[in-house]
Design a protein around this motif. Structure first.
Motif, PDB file in Angstrom:
ATOM      1  N   TYR A 310     -24.685 -40.475  63.707  1.00  0.00           N
ATOM      2  CA  TYR A 310     -24.450 -40.600  62.265  1.00  0.00           C
ATOM      3  C   TYR A 310     -23.228 -39.751  61.906  1.00  0.00           C
ATOM      4  O   TYR A 310     -23.116 -38.584  62.307  1.00  0.00           O
ATOM      5  CB  TYR A 310     -25.674 -40.142  61.472  1.00  0.00           C
ATOM      6  N   SER A 311     -22.330 -40.327  61.143  1.00  0.00           N
ATOM      7  CA  SER A 311     -21.096 -39.615  60.805  1.00  0.00           C
ATOM      8  C   SER A 311     -21.352 -38.531  59.768  1.00  0.00           C
ATOM      9  O   SER A 311     -22.148 -38.708  58.850  1.00  0.00           O
ATOM     10  CB  SER A 311     -20.039 -40.595  60.297  1.00  0.00           C
ATOM     11  N   TYR A 312     -20.690 -37.410  59.940  1.00  0.00           N
ATOM     12  CA  TYR A 312     -20.823 -36.310  58.980  1.00  0.00           C
ATOM     13  C   TYR A 312     -19.472 -35.637  58.779  1.00  0.00           C
ATOM     14  O   TYR A 312     -18.579 -35.696  59.635  1.00  0.00           O
ATOM     15  CB  TYR A 312     -21.862 -35.288  59.462  1.00  0.00           C
ATOM     16  N   ARG A 313     -19.337 -35.004  57.632  1.00  0.00           N
ATOM     17  CA  ARG A 313     -18.159 -34.192  57.321  1.00  0.00           C
ATOM     18  C   ARG A 313     -18.664 -32.917  56.661  1.00  0.00           C
ATOM     19  O   ARG A 313     -19.259 -32.969  55.568  1.00  0.00           O
ATOM     20  CB  ARG A 313     -17.213 -34.939  56.382  1.00  0.00           C
ATOM     21  N   LEU A 314     -18.494 -31.793  57.330  1.00  0.00           N
ATOM     22  CA  LEU A 314     -19.019 -30.520  56.860  1.00  0.00           C
ATOM     23  C   LEU A 314     -17.882 -29.568  56.525  1.00  0.00           C
ATOM     24  O   LEU A 314     -16.907 -29.475  57.277  1.00  0.00           O
ATOM     25  CB  LEU A 314     -19.919 -29.886  57.932  1.00  0.00           C
ATOM     26  N   VAL A 315     -18.034 -28.875  55.403  1.00  0.00           N
ATOM     27  CA  VAL A 315     -17.049 -27.859  55.009  1.00  0.00           C
ATOM     28  C   VAL A 315     -17.727 -26.508  55.151  1.00  0.00           C
ATOM     29  O   VAL A 315     -18.731 -26.225  54.491  1.00  0.00           O
ATOM     30  CB  VAL A 315     -16.560 -28.072  53.562  1.00  0.00           C
ATOM     31  N   GLY A 316     -17.188 -25.678  56.043  1.00  0.00           N
ATOM     32  CA  GLY A 316     -17.808 -24.399  56.327  1.00  0.00           C
ATOM     33  C   GLY A 316     -17.566 -23.359  55.251  1.00  0.00           C
ATOM     34  O   GLY A 316     -16.797 -23.571  54.304  1.00  0.00           O
ATOM     35  N   ALA A 317     -18.211 -22.215  55.423  1.00  0.00           N
ATOM     36  CA  ALA A 317     -18.062 -21.123  54.462  1.00  0.00           C
ATOM     37  C   ALA A 317     -16.632 -20.633  54.395  1.00  0.00           C
ATOM     38  O   ALA A 317     -16.190 -20.104  53.368  1.00  0.00           O
ATOM     39  CB  ALA A 317     -19.005 -19.980  54.847  1.00  0.00           C
ATOM     40  N   ASP A 318     -15.874 -20.830  55.488  1.00  0.00           N
ATOM     41  CA  ASP A 318     -14.472 -20.399  55.520  1.00  0.00           C
ATOM     42  C   ASP A 318     -13.509 -21.549  55.233  1.00  0.00           C
ATOM     43  O   ASP A 318     -12.318 -21.465  55.541  1.00  0.00           O
ATOM     44  CB  ASP A 318     -14.158 -19.787  56.892  1.00  0.00           C
ATOM     45  N   ASP A 319     -14.044 -22.658  54.650  1.00  0.00           N
ATOM     46  CA  ASP A 319     -13.267 -23.843  54.278  1.00  0.00           C
ATOM     47  C   ASP A 319     -12.789 -24.669  55.465  1.00  0.00           C
ATOM     48  O   ASP A 319     -12.055 -25.651  55.285  1.00  0.00           O
ATOM     49  CB  ASP A 319     -12.056 -23.491  53.385  1.00  0.00           C
ATOM     50  N   GLN A 320     -13.202 -24.324  56.667  1.00  0.00           N
ATOM     51  CA  GLN A 320     -12.843 -25.141  57.818  1.00  0.00           C
ATOM     52  C   GLN A 320     -13.668 -26.438  57.776  1.00  0.00           C
ATOM     53  O   GLN A 320     -14.848 -26.432  57.410  1.00  0.00           O
ATOM     54  CB  GLN A 320     -13.129 -24.386  59.118  1.00  0.00           C
ATOM     55  N   PRO A 341     -23.140 -20.010  55.924  1.00  0.00           N
ATOM     56  CA  PRO A 341     -23.711 -21.274  55.412  1.00  0.00           C
ATOM     57  C   PRO A 341     -22.606 -22.215  54.927  1.00  0.00           C
ATOM     58  O   PRO A 341     -21.541 -21.775  54.501  1.00  0.00           O
ATOM     59  CB  PRO A 341     -24.579 -20.811  54.249  1.00  0.00           C
ATOM     60  N   LEU A 342     -22.879 -23.506  54.979  1.00  0.00           N
ATOM     61  CA  LEU A 342     -21.894 -24.505  54.605  1.00  0.00           C
ATOM     62  C   LEU A 342     -21.643 -24.520  53.113  1.00  0.00           C
ATOM     63  O   LEU A 342     -22.530 -24.232  52.301  1.00  0.00           O
ATOM     64  CB  LEU A 342     -22.365 -25.894  55.054  1.00  0.00           C
ATOM     65  N   ARG A 343     -20.427 -24.911  52.749  1.00  0.00           N
ATOM     66  CA  ARG A 343     -20.095 -25.104  51.345  1.00  0.00           C
ATOM     67  C   ARG A 343     -20.373 -26.529  50.901  1.00  0.00           C
ATOM     68  O   ARG A 343     -20.685 -26.791  49.749  1.00  0.00           O
ATOM     69  CB  ARG A 343     -18.613 -24.776  51.094  1.00  0.00           C
ATOM     70  N   LYS A 344     -20.268 -27.491  51.839  1.00  0.00           N
ATOM     71  CA  LYS A 344     -20.438 -28.904  51.468  1.00  0.00           C
ATOM     72  C   LYS A 344     -20.829 -29.707  52.703  1.00  0.00           C
ATOM     73  O   LYS A 344     -20.398 -29.409  53.817  1.00  0.00           O
ATOM     74  CB  LYS A 344     -19.136 -29.454  50.879  1.00  0.00           C
ATOM     75  N   ALA A 345     -21.704 -30.713  52.482  1.00  0.00           N
ATOM     76  CA  ALA A 345     -22.071 -31.645  53.563  1.00  0.00           C
ATOM     77  C   ALA A 345     -21.946 -33.057  53.020  1.00  0.00           C
ATOM     78  O   ALA A 345     -22.542 -33.395  51.982  1.00  0.00           O
ATOM     79  CB  ALA A 345     -23.489 -31.376  54.035  1.00  0.00           C
ATOM     80  N   GLU A 346     -21.159 -33.909  53.689  1.00  0.00           N
ATOM     81  CA  GLU A 346     -20.963 -35.293  53.283  1.00  0.00           C
ATOM     82  C   GLU A 346     -21.235 -36.207  54.476  1.00  0.00           C
ATOM     83  O   GLU A 346     -21.082 -35.801  55.628  1.00  0.00           O
ATOM     84  CB  GLU A 346     -19.531 -35.502  52.781  1.00  0.00           C
ATOM     85  N   PHE A 347     -21.635 -37.426  54.167  1.00  0.00           N
ATOM     86  CA  PHE A 347     -21.937 -38.395  55.210  1.00  0.00           C
ATOM     87  C   PHE A 347     -21.174 -39.684  54.916  1.00  0.00           C
ATOM     88  O   PHE A 347     -21.740 -40.663  54.426  1.00  0.00           O
ATOM     89  CB  PHE A 347     -23.445 -38.634  55.295  1.00  0.00           C
ATOM     90  N   PRO A 348     -19.862 -39.673  55.183  1.00  0.00           N
ATOM     91  CA  PRO A 348     -19.025 -40.834  54.850  1.00  0.00           C
ATOM     92  C   PRO A 348     -19.268 -41.995  55.813  1.00  0.00           C
ATOM     93  O   PRO A 348     -19.808 -41.822  56.914  1.00  0.00           O
ATOM     94  CB  PRO A 348     -17.615 -40.295  55.007  1.00  0.00           C
TER      95      PRO A 348
END
Length: 352
Positions: A310-320, A341-348
Motif C-alpha cells: 500500500y502506498s504511503y507518504r509520511l512527513v517526519g518530525a524533522d520534515d523529511q 513522531p510523524l507530522r503527517k501521514a498520507e496514502f496517495p
C-alpha cells in the motif's frame, strides 16, 4: 381372611407413590427467584440516539432442577429445563444517553435458576411524526444468549468471547401494507433480520449502540392484489424504486447511498474486494531489532488488517519525507527514529 386384609394395602401403595411422585414433580415447589447477594452481575447498556427509545427487556432464567414436563405426539413424557421469565425496564444513567439494566447471573431460589438469555431492542420515540395512525414495527432487536440453549427466538448467529459490544447502523423504514387490512408502520432496517442474535457465554458487560440515519428513509409499498409478479416496491433515499421479490430492503445498498462506498466495504467476508480500504497508520512506533535508531509503522485498514503493498507518504518530525509501499506484514520501510513522531501521514494513489 388374611388375603382379604392384604388386598386394600396393595391398592393403597400405588396411591401413596403417585402422590409422592406428583409432589416431587413440583406441585409444592417454590419457583421464585432469590438471587444471592454475592451473585455475579451482567450489565446491559444501550446508548440511545434522540429518535429512539428502549423496549422492555425480556429476561429468561432456566433451571435443571425444576423441570418442565410435557407429552409428545405419541404420549411420551418430555422433560425440559424449567423456564422463568421476568421483564425489566432500562434505567437512564443520570442525564446521559446511556440506559442500563443490571441482572444477577445466579437466579438462586429452590430451583437454582441461572440467567439464560435476554431479548431487548429499540423503537422510534414518535411514530406519529411519520403520519396518522403510524405504529412502531420490527427491527432494532437484540438477543444475547448466556448458556448453551437456544433462546425463544432461536439459536445464535454470532458467538463471542468475553464482553459483547454491538455498534450497528439503522435506517427508518416506512412500510405500507394492504393485504389483510391496511397498516402503516415505522420499522428499523439494519444488518441482519429483526433480531441480531449472539451467544456470549462469558460476558459480564453487553453494550449496544444503534446509530439511526434518519435522513436516509426507505419506503415500501405492498401490492394491493396478490398475484404472480406483484412484489413489494422499495423506494430508496436516492429515488430509485426496486421490486425484486424480497421482503426487506437491501442494507448494503442503503450504506452505499449514504456513504458513496462500494457494498463490499461493509462486509467482513467481502472486505478484501473493497476498492477503498480506508488505510490508517497504527500509532505504535516499532523499533527495529538489531538496528538501533531505526523503526517502522504499520499500515492497516479500518478493520485492523495489515495492508501489504500500500502506498504511503509520511512527513517526519524533522520534515523529511518518506514514501514507498508497505511490506507483506503492513510495515513501512525502515525509518530513522528522528522521524518519530510523524507530522503527517498520507496514502496517495500510486503515481510514482
Amino acid at each position: 381372611m388374611n388375603a382379604t386384609k392384604d388386598k386394600p394395602k396393595r391398592h393403597r401403595t400405588p396411591v401413596v407413590l403417585f402422590t409422592l411422585f406428583f409432589c416431587l414433580s413440583g406441585c409444592s415447589q417454590d419457583y421464585s427467584l432469590a438471587p444471592p447477594a454475592d451473585s455475579e452481575k451482567i450489565t446491559v447498556t444501550v446508548k440511545l440516539p434522540q429518535e429512539l427509545k428502549t423496549e422492555t427487556m425480556w429476561v429468561m432464567y432456566r433451571s435443571a432442577t425444576c423441570k418442565s414436563i410435557s407429552h409428545g405426539a405419541s404420549g411420551q413424557r418430555v422433560e425440559q429445563d424449567g423456564r422463568h421469565s421476568v421483564y425489566k425496564e432500562f434505567q437512564r444513567q443520570g442525564q446521559s444517553d446511556l440506559y442500563q439494566v443490571e441482572l444477577p447471573k445466579d437466579g438462586g431460589g429452590a430451583c437454582k435458576w441461572h440467567l439464560a438469555n435476554v431479548t431487548f431492542g429499540v423503537v422510534h420515540v414518535d411514530p406519529a411524526q411519520f403520519g396518522e395512525n403510524v405504529t412502531n414495527g420490527g427491527g432494532g432487536g437484540v438477543v444475547v444468549i448466556f448458556d448453551h440453549n437456544n433462546s425463544p427466538r432461536g439459536g445464535a448467529d454470532i458467538k463471542v468471547d468475553g464482553d459483547l459490544t454491538i455498534k450497528k447502523d439503522y435506517y427508518p423504514w416506512i412500510k405500507e401494507a394492504f393485504l389483510g387490512g391496511y397498516s402503516k408502520r415505522i420499522s428499523l432496517t439494519g444488518e441482519g433480520g429483526i433480531y441480531l442474535k449472539y451467544r456470549a457465554l462469558n460476558a459480564q458487560h453487553v453494550y449496544f449502540e444503534p446509530t439511526l440515519h434518519s435522513h436516509f428513509t426507505i419506503y415500501s409499498e405492498q401490492p394491493k392484489q396478490k398475484k404472480e409478479g406483484n412484489y413489494t416496491a422499495f423506494t430508496y433515499p436516492d429515488g430509485t424504486t426496486v421490486a425484486d421479490g424480497k421482503w426487506h430492503p437491501n442494507f448494503l445498498r442503503l450504506q452505499t447511498i449514504r456513504t458513496g462506498r462500494a457494498a463490499d466495504c461493509f462486509s467482513l467476508r467481502r472486505y478484501a474486494n473493497c476498492p477503498d480500504r480506508r488505510p490508517q497508520l497504527l500509532p505504535d512506533w516499532l523499533p527495529e531489532p538489531g538496528k538501533p535508531g531505526f523503526g517502522r509503522y504499520v499500515i492497516a485498514d479500518e478493520w485492523g488488517t495489515e495492508l501489504p503493498s500500500y502506498s504511503y507518504r509520511l512527513v517526519g518530525a524533522d520534515d523529511q519525507v518518506f514514501q514507498d509501499l508497505s511490506e507483506p506484514n503492513g510495515r513501512t520501510k525502515l525509518l530513522p527514529e528522528s522521524a518519530h513522531p510523524l507530522r503527517k501521514a498520507e496514502f496517495p494513489k500510486r503515481v510514482w
